[in-house]
Design a protein around this motif. Structure first.
Motif, mmCIF file in Angstrom:
data_model
loop_
_atom_site.group_PDB
_atom_site.id
_atom_site.type_symbol
_atom_site.label_atom_id
_atom_site.label_comp_id
_atom_site.label_asym_id
_atom_site.label_seq_id
_atom_site.Cartn_x
_atom_site.Cartn_y
_atom_site.Cartn_z
ATOM 1 N N LEU A 83 22.341 35.913 40.477
ATOM 2 C CA LEU A 83 22.502 37.065 39.599
ATOM 3 C C LEU A 83 21.647 36.909 38.355
ATOM 4 O O LEU A 83 21.604 35.833 37.759
ATOM 5 N N SER B 272 21.723 40.401 33.381
ATOM 6 C CA SER B 272 22.116 41.808 33.271
ATOM 7 C C SER B 272 23.018 42.223 34.433
ATOM 8 O O SER B 272 23.962 43.001 34.254
ATOM 9 N N GLU B 273 22.763 41.692 35.643
ATOM 10 C CA GLU B 273 23.613 42.007 36.792
ATOM 11 C C GLU B 273 24.999 41.392 36.626
ATOM 12 O O GLU B 273 26.012 42.021 36.948
ATOM 13 N N ARG B 274 25.037 40.168 36.131
ATOM 14 C CA ARG B 274 26.330 39.521 35.905
ATOM 15 C C ARG B 274 27.152 40.322 34.894
ATOM 16 O O ARG B 274 28.340 40.571 35.094
ATOM 17 N N SER C 208 21.370 44.621 46.377
ATOM 18 C CA SER C 208 21.458 43.959 45.073
ATOM 19 C C SER C 208 22.744 44.398 44.388
ATOM 20 O O SER C 208 23.292 45.469 44.689
ATOM 21 N N VAL C 209 23.239 43.567 43.489
ATOM 22 C CA VAL C 209 24.458 43.906 42.753
ATOM 23 C C VAL C 209 24.252 45.179 41.946
ATOM 24 O O VAL C 209 25.113 46.071 41.928
ATOM 25 N N TYR C 210 23.106 45.287 41.302
ATOM 26 C CA TYR C 210 22.818 46.490 40.519
ATOM 27 C C TYR C 210 22.817 47.724 41.426
ATOM 28 O O TYR C 210 23.414 48.759 41.095
#
Length: 207
Positions: free
Chosen positions: A90, A93-95, A133-135
């Motif tokens: 991560l 910013s994603e975290r 992706s997490v985002y």
């Protein structure tokens, strides 16, 4: 003649067994001493003394030992295993985005419920049905209400931060669940047709 051949084969086989044993011995006894092959009758005290490793450190390097004990034929760590076990990488910013989502979606839920929400996001990243992706998963249109309402902009508390880290380290509370909802406060005919994997606090987790 048969006796001679038999004796000769015994010597050859004996040498073969000796060579095989020596090979195994050298593999675990040549520097660096990072692992040890457990033999019948070994104790942690003996291993620690032999390799100058503190007993408390051996327990720390091998947390499974307290429950399982030493098992002949298994290997134990003589040094700390620093290889990352996190399920994905991560960005900062994603975290932060995931921590905010957990805060917004699971506010009022217990700690396990917060971890479970983060797990659903990671499961979606791993699924071919969602962005990779997490985002992308969080910001996909129409997926998470806090993104629409703006509550995702609220700062996460310490429990949400810890929950994301635990989920990142591979905790598995919801198996392969890709969805969650509170059936007492939400209505969705589409989710009603999904299979419930588990319920944690007020949320059902579904596939």
């Amino acid at each position: 003649m048969k006796k001679f051949i038999g004796a000769f084969m015994t010597v050859i086989l004996g040498l073969g067994i000796y060579a095989g044993t020596a090979g195994a011995y050298e593999y675990f006894d040549e520097p660096p001493f990072d692992k040890y092959l457990v033999s019948e009758g070994d104790t942690l005290s003996y291993i620690g003394e032999r390799y100058s490793v503190d007993l408390d450190d051996l327990y720390r390097f091998n947390p499974h030992i307290e429950e399982e004990g030493l098992i002949a034929g298994s290997t134990i760590n003589l040094v700390e295993d620093t290889e990352s076990t996190e399920r994905t990488t991560l960005s900062d910013s994603e975290r932060d985005l995931l921590e905010r989502l957990v805060q917004a979606e699971a506010k009022g839920e217990n700690y396990e419920g917060k971890v479970a929400v983060a797990e659903v996001v990671f499961n979606r990243v791993d699924s071919s049905e969602f962005p990779d992706s997490v985002y992308g998963v969080i910001m996909e249109e129409g997926q998470f209400e806090p993104v629409t309402t703006g509550t995702i902009n609220n700062s996460p508390d310490s429990e949400a931060v810890e929950a994301v880290q635990e989920a990142l380290e591979g905790t598995n509370l919801v198996n392969s669940a890709l969805f969650f909802w509170n059936p007492t406060t939400a209505t969705s005919r589409w989710l009603e047709d999904k299979t419930v994997v588990t319920q944690i606090d007020n949320h059902e987790f579904l596939v």
